[in-house]
Design an enzyme around this catalytic site. Structure first.
Site, PDB file in Angstrom:
ATOM      1  CB  CYS A   1      -0.840  -0.152   1.098  1.00 41.47           C
ATOM      2  SG  CYS A   1      -2.048  -1.384   1.225  1.00 41.47           S
ATOM      3  CD  GLU A   2       4.174   3.343   1.568  1.00 40.70           C
ATOM      4  OE1 GLU A   2       4.286   4.577   1.174  1.00 40.70           O
ATOM      5  OE2 GLU A   2       3.970   3.197   2.818  1.00 40.70           O
TER       6      GLU A   2
END
Ligand code: ADP
Ligand code: ASP
Ligand code: MG
Length: 851
Positions: free
Chosen positions: A802-803
């Site tokens: 989640c980046e």
């Protein structure tokens, strides 16, 4: 009718290799056959100007002999390769006398520096002329200093090292040179009005060629170099860069000024003034058409190219309320002018004026910057911000393209853009950012602006399309994994790192064959897989560790390992770690004054190594440069005396000195420079018997990148070692041994088309391989399941983390790819698994070793 002149310029890499001279001879002959009069302008052999630039500073410390030996050797080797015998003593003897003089007086002037550096071009052209004459070409060697005169005499660096010449037509010169069928002369050099040698700025041979063309009224000016033309950005950084087939003088000028090194910024004005077409061609691929720069009719509003200058310094001036004061800016710029510093970019606000300059372009040294700041501080509060990069978009009506840049600039949400500048000509838009951000920003901007654009009569193929065979060329020269494809596809675990034992063995054998390196230690932080450690220890290497955990690991993994074969090189470690390592009997390196001064009893009676800061970092990325003012490593040069005293007071014997400049270094002379530096420092430490030259040996990562020439590394070390027979040389590479031996296998999970982009999602990401996210590192990516299928899509290969930064590769060309396909990320054996993290709790990658 007299035969028209045509000027051909060949750069450093073109003249350094015998193959380059084949093109020089063929191009010269073709012009003669076509009834033209060629004027061939040559640079010094690649690397020679740098070596000469270092000669006089080395001579100040009496360390000029190895540099001179090396220069003589390089020219002798080229002469032998070209089959000519040329006596260069009239070139090298004055140089030797100059260096000797400097070693006695301990100082030198900018003029002396100019004379030293001019030697490179003089020597190269003497060899070249002999060779071309031996081939039967009617060529006359001419001293360029008798042809080009600078506009002013003076003694500032700008006058001596980056001088300007007049580019008006010169009928007398044309008449003089018309007496010869063909001419060979030097780039870079000229004379000032008083007859003294002056230089035209680093990279200035292009400008010499343009000046000859302008003054002789040449029909054409050809710049022959190591790339086949001007690209949309430096193709060595971004292999997706596209060839620019045609460029207007204005655009080329803007691009050169903005840092596209392929053309020197001062070479456009002379040819533009006389409307002489300028062609950029490739010496090793003379068949490719290259780029033609001329007067073009207006085109559409579009970005033509992206350029970066990485050596930019900003001066930020807080105006303390003086901004409204009449004449304030005049005072500020007056100070820049007095110190000969030419300002590139400026931005102003109510309370601050920020200006940028490029220290290298104008030959501005540290002393000049300090004097400038002192002057400016009389009228405002000024400070310099070094290590910045200026990234420029170049093209016509650049403002009309602003709306397309949003996604690329999102990178700067949480980081600073120091300065934005829009040229009044509307030909460029420039961002100044920290140098460490430059590569990523250029990559993103390029993908955004050029990927998927159709080729036309102005925009040509990508660098990769021209040079790389479809997929296997993601890493060059038939990598091991092409032959091992079946065994790789049989690996079930995913994601998985796979290491190829024979490739590690081959890299170890190459290092062990170095004649001037006595011992090689593998830096295990690159990859600490026990099977690889055992392999390397069995081959005869020692191991280098940086923490107690690594020490425990190597002794557990390699039962045969003795402490004498282990180096411990920690950084800001607690006291107990030094004590424990010394008790273990491994070689301990101290890289700070603190341990010796505060905990002398720990080191009493022990032999230690000291890590010194050579003062200048090197490497592929700012974050891996481990020396220089801004790095936390090593004892600073000015602390040498204090550290020697502290070691003596502690009762420790300094038996080794160590320095490590960074990683991914490809300049073969770097380790010899470190050796010279350490040998010099060793004079303060009577017990020193080992110089540890560090690691940082670069590996080839991108298509078209040259491999590090290990034989040249060895040759460069030879003279230093002969000068210090009592010192052993050690090295401690990490990446070099394992990078190419490792690949990361990932499985495709999902594919998405969003906006104008395609994403291929795999089960590996920044938690598996951090280098792309951390350094903007480029790794080749192929679809191993469809290795022979045609390339059909351009996609970002992304992970499940989640980046936004969780990207393994931007804008990669891949075959049509399906869920379940195996992707292979190449050159992933170093700093892959060891830097993997538990972020997002996605588990650790598997590791497999193939024998
Ligand atoms: P020479 O020694 O022949 O003068 P240079 O090293 O000065 O060669 O210039 C060629 C280099 O310029 C290329 O190897 C390439 O890395 C670099 N370069 C930077 N920007 C560009 C660009 N936009 N197009 C082509 N080459 C570029
Ligand atoms: N030899 C000079 C330099 O390296 C000039 C040139 O190559 O253009 O800067
Ligand atoms: Mg050049």
């Amino acid at each position: 009718m007299t035969r028209p002149f045509v000027v051909l310029k060949f750069g450093g890499t073109s003249v350094a290799a015998p193959e380059g001279w084949r093109t020089i001879a063929a191009a010269t002959r073709a012009h003669l056959d076509a009834g033209r009069r060629p004027v061939v302008v040559c640079s010094a052999l690649a690397g020679v100007s740098d070596a000469l630039d270092g000669l006089l500073p080395a001579a100040v410390g009496g360390r000029h002999a190895p540099v001179l030996d090396d220069l003589r050797r390089r020219h002798a080797e080229l002469a032998a390769a070209l089959g000519v015998e040329v006596d260069l003593s009239d070139v090298f003897e004055p140089l030797e006398r100059l260096a000797l003089g400097v070693s006695l007086t301990g100082e030198f002037t900018h003029r002396m520096r100019a004379r030293a550096m001019a030697t490179g071009e003089l020597a190269a052209t003497r060899l070249g002329a002999a060779h071309l004459q031996a081939l039967g070409l009617p060529i006359t060697w001419i001293d360029a200093r008798d042809c080009l005169t600078t506009v002013e005499a003076g003694d500032t660096p700008a006058h001596a090292l980056a001088a300007r010449c007049d580019d008006h037509a010169d009928a007398a010169l044309a008449a003089r040179l018309a007496a010869h069928d063909a001419i060979l002369t030097q780039g870079f050099v000229a004379r000032d009005p008083q007859g003294r040698t002056a230089l035209l700025g680093r990279g200035g041979s292009d400008t010499s060629a343009a000046l000859f063309a302008a003054r002789l009224g040449a029909a054409r000016c050809e710049i022959w170099t190591d790339v086949p033309g001007v690209y949309t950005t430096n193709p060595r950084d971004v292999p997706q860069a596209r060839l620019l087939r045609r460029l207007d003088y204005d655009e080329a000028q803007e691009l050169a000024t903005a840092g596209a090194k392929v053309l020197h910024p001062r070479c456009l004005a002379p040819v533009r003034r006389h409307r002489i077409p300028l062609e950029v061609r490739c010496t090793v691929h003379p068949d490719l058409p290259g780029t033609v720069v001329g007067a073009l009719e207006d085109g559409p509003a579009e970005v033509k190219a992206i350029a970066a200058r990485r050596n930019v310094t900003l001066v930020s001036m807080d105006t303390l309320g003086m901004w409204q004061q009449v004449g304030f800016l005049a005072q500020v710029f007056g100070a820049f002018a007095r110190h000969g510093v030419s300002v590139d970019l400026v931005s102003t606000s109510e309370s601050n004026v920020t200006a940028s300059f490029d220290p290298a372009a104008g030959a501005v040294d540290d002393a000049t910057v300090a004097a400038l700041l002192a002057d400016l501080n009389q009228v405002c509060r000024a400070r310099a911000l070094r290590d910045c990069a200026a990234i420029s978009l170049v093209g016509r009506q650049i403002r009309a393209t602003l709306h397309r840049l949003g996604p690329a600039l999102a990178l700067f949400e949480d980081r600073r853009i120091h300065l934005v500048s829009q040229a009044a000509s509307d030909l460029n838009l420039t961002f100044v950012v920290d140098a460490a951000e430059a590569d990523r920003l250029v990559g993103r901007l390029h993908a955004l602006l050029f990927d998927g654009r159709e080729a036309d009569d102005r925009l040509g193929p990508t660098w990769r399309e021209t040079f790389a065979a479809p997929q296997a060329a993601a890493t060059p020269a038939a990598p091991w994994w092409v032959a091992e494809r079946a065994r790789l596809l049989a690996v079930e675990a995913s994601p998985a790192y796979v290491y190829h034992g024979p490739t590690v063995d081959a890299a170890a054998a190459r290092l062990l064959a170095l004649r001037h390196v006595d011992r090689v230690f593998y830096a295990i932080k690159a990859n600490d897989h026990p099977a690889l450690l055992r392999r390397l220890v069995a081959a005869g290497l020692g191991l280098e560790c940086v923490s107690p955990g690594e020490l425990d690991h190597v002794f557990a993994a390699c039962p045969a390992l003795t402490p004498d074969r282990v180096l411990f090189t920690p950084n800001f470690a607690p006291r107990a770690e030094y004590a424990a390592a010394l008790a273990r009997g491994v070689h301990v390196t101290v890289d700070n004054l603190h341990p010796l001064v505060r905990w002398p009893e720990v080191f009493a009676g022990h032999d230690i190594f000291l890590r010194l800061d050579p003062g200048q970092g090197r490497g592929h990325h700012a974050k891996v440069r481990t020396a220089g003012r801004r790095s936390k490593f090593g004892v600073a040069p000015e602390e040498l005396g204090a550290v020697a005293d502290a070691a003596a007071a502690a009762g420790a014997r300094v038996v080794g000195l160590h320095a490590h400049a960074g990683s991914g270094i490809r300049e073969a002379g770097a380790w010899a420079e470190t050796a010279v530096f350490l040998a010099d420092a060793a004079t303060r430490f009577p017990d020193v018997r080992v110089l540890d030259l560090g690691g940082g040996l670069g590996v080839r990562e991108k298509p078209g990148q040259a491999a590090l020439d290990l034989a040249a590394v060895d040759d460069a070390l030879g003279p230093v070692r002969r000068a210090h027979p009592s010192l052993a040389f050690w090295m401690e590479p990490g990446r070099y041994l394992v990078a190419e031996a490792g690949v990361l296998l990932a499985r495709v999970q999902q594919i998405k088309a969003k906006g104008d982009k395609t994403y291929i999602g795999v089960d590996a990401g920044m938690h598996t391989l951090l280098r792309p996210a951390l350094y903007g590192a480029w790794h080749g990516i192929v679809n191993l399941s469809r290795l022979d299928a045609p390339l059909a899509v351009t996609a970002d290969v992304v992970g499940p983390i989640c980046e936004t930064g969780d990207v393994l590769g931007h804008a990669r060309r891949l075959p049509r790819t399906e869920e379940g396909d195996r992707l292979l990320v190449a050159t992933a054996g170093a700093y892959g698994r060891t830097m993997a993290s538990g972020y997002n709790r996605r588990g650790a990658p598997a590791e497999v070793v193939l024998d």
